[in-house]
Design an enzyme around this catalytic site. Structure first.
Site, PDB file in Angstrom:
ATOM      1  N   GLU A   1       0.764  -1.254  -0.102  1.00 48.21           N
ATOM      2  CA  GLU A   1      -0.163   0.208  -0.020  1.00 48.21           C
ATOM      3  C   GLU A   1       0.923   1.207   0.225  1.00 48.21           C
ATOM      4  O   GLU A   1       2.040   1.101   0.569  1.00 48.21           O
ATOM      5  CB  GLU A   1      -0.834  -0.080   1.413  1.00 48.21           C
ATOM      6  CG  GLU A   1      -1.791   1.130   1.567  1.00 48.21           C
ATOM      7  CD  GLU A   1      -2.969   1.360   0.579  1.00 48.21           C
ATOM      8  OE1 GLU A   1      -2.522   1.582  -0.590  1.00 48.21           O
ATOM      9  OE2 GLU A   1      -4.130   1.605   1.145  1.00 48.21           O
ATOM     10  N   ASP A   2       0.366   2.170  -0.496  1.00 50.34           N
ATOM     11  CA  ASP A   2       1.121   3.650  -0.818  1.00 50.34           C
ATOM     12  C   ASP A   2       1.419   4.097   0.542  1.00 50.34           C
ATOM     13  O   ASP A   2       2.381   4.565   1.143  1.00 50.34           O
ATOM     14  CB  ASP A   2       0.530   4.451  -1.863  1.00 50.34           C
ATOM     15  CG  ASP A   2      -0.641   4.842  -1.852  1.00 50.34           C
ATOM     16  OD1 ASP A   2      -1.696   4.322  -0.879  1.00 50.34           O
ATOM     17  OD2 ASP A   2      -1.328   5.565  -2.370  1.00 50.34           O
TER      18      ASP A   2
ATOM     19  N   ASP B   1      -3.423   6.257   6.469  1.00 50.52           N
ATOM     20  CA  ASP B   1      -3.840   7.506   6.808  1.00 50.52           C
ATOM     21  C   ASP B   1      -4.560   7.314   8.109  1.00 50.52           C
ATOM     22  O   ASP B   1      -3.782   7.269   9.384  1.00 50.52           O
ATOM     23  CB  ASP B   1      -4.189   8.325   5.532  1.00 50.52           C
ATOM     24  CG  ASP B   1      -4.843   9.750   6.055  1.00 50.52           C
ATOM     25  OD1 ASP B   1      -3.973  10.407   6.805  1.00 50.52           O
ATOM     26  OD2 ASP B   1      -5.944  10.193   5.499  1.00 50.52           O
TER      27      ASP B   1
ATOM     28  N   LYS C   1       0.854   8.018   8.572  1.00 47.05           N
ATOM     29  CA  LYS C   1       0.708   9.360   9.205  1.00 47.05           C
ATOM     30  C   LYS C   1       0.338   9.080  10.590  1.00 47.05           C
ATOM     31  O   LYS C   1      -0.938   8.905  10.797  1.00 47.05           O
ATOM     32  CB  LYS C   1      -0.299  10.068   8.610  1.00 47.05           C
ATOM     33  CG  LYS C   1       0.025  10.716   7.063  1.00 47.05           C
ATOM     34  CD  LYS C   1      -1.020  11.520   6.513  1.00 47.05           C
ATOM     35  CE  LYS C   1      -1.030  11.713   5.223  1.00 47.05           C
ATOM     36  NZ  LYS C   1      -2.304  12.368   4.547  1.00 47.05           N
TER      37      LYS C   1
END
Ligand code: IMP
Ligand code: MG
Length: 177
Positions: free
Chosen positions: A98-99, A102, A130
């Site tokens: 996964e990139d 969040d 994040k």
């Protein structure tokens, strides 16, 4: 000064070095496994997956999934699968690629969905996270970098489908939109 694009957070060289490190670790950890299936989550993963898969020295297959969130008006944050893997993952060694994580909702949904299919093992490799935004407890086995609560683009990541092909990770500022 003319606007030259998003400010650099990670240069191409820094990205390359980190992806190689992840590739080495994954290759080592799965050395005894007959085959690893990398499941990339479209669309943000496509460049990271391309680079990571070429750093691996173990037998591997590539597959993809795509997830979309329902509109905020219906059930906020509810997710649905819009494209499933081609491979039956039952009994296989699966690595979700996964990139970015969040809030963690997408990864949580993927981990629940895929673990229900009884793979031989299920791990995750995420380029960015994040930590300040996390709402869901998600376990990440291989992480590129933790970043502050900013909107980042490039290296596959977009803003309204733009900037994906930017070769570095940049920070999107108001002037860039
Ligand atoms: P989550 O479900 O809140 O963890 O969000 C995951 C998805 O939101 C990611 O797979 C990205 O597609 C998107 N996303 C979150 N933050 C960013 C960002 O800073 N840049 C680009 N896409 C992002
Ligand atoms: Mg994504």
């Amino acid at each position: 000064m003319p606007q030259t694009g998003p400010a650099v957070l990670f240069t191409e060289a820094v990205i390359r070095k980190r992806v190689r490190e992840l590739g080495r670790r994954i290759s080592k950890d799965y050395a005894a496994v007959d085959e690893l299936v990398l499941v990339g989550i479209l669309r943000g993963c496509y460049i990271f997956l391309a680079d990571l898969s070429r750093c691996l020295t173990i037998p591997r297959r590539i597959d993809f999934m795509a997830v979309s969130s329902y509109g905020q008006k219906t059930t906020p944050g509810a997710l649905r699968l819009i494209m499933d893997t081609r491979t039956d993952i039952t009994g296989k060694h699966i690595l979700i690629v996964e990139d970015i994580v969040d809030t963690g909702r997408t990864m949580h949904f993927l981990q629940e969905t895929l673990s229900a299919r009884k793979p031989a093992s299920l791990k995750s490799c995420v380029f960015l996270r994040k930590p300040d935004r996390l709402e869901k407890e998600v376990h990440i086995d291989y992480l590129g970098f933790d970043i502050p609560d900013l909107w980042v683009v490039g290296y596959g990541l977009d803003y309204a489908d733009r900037y994906r092909a930017l070769p570095y990770i940049g920070i999107l500022e108001t002037g860039d939109v």
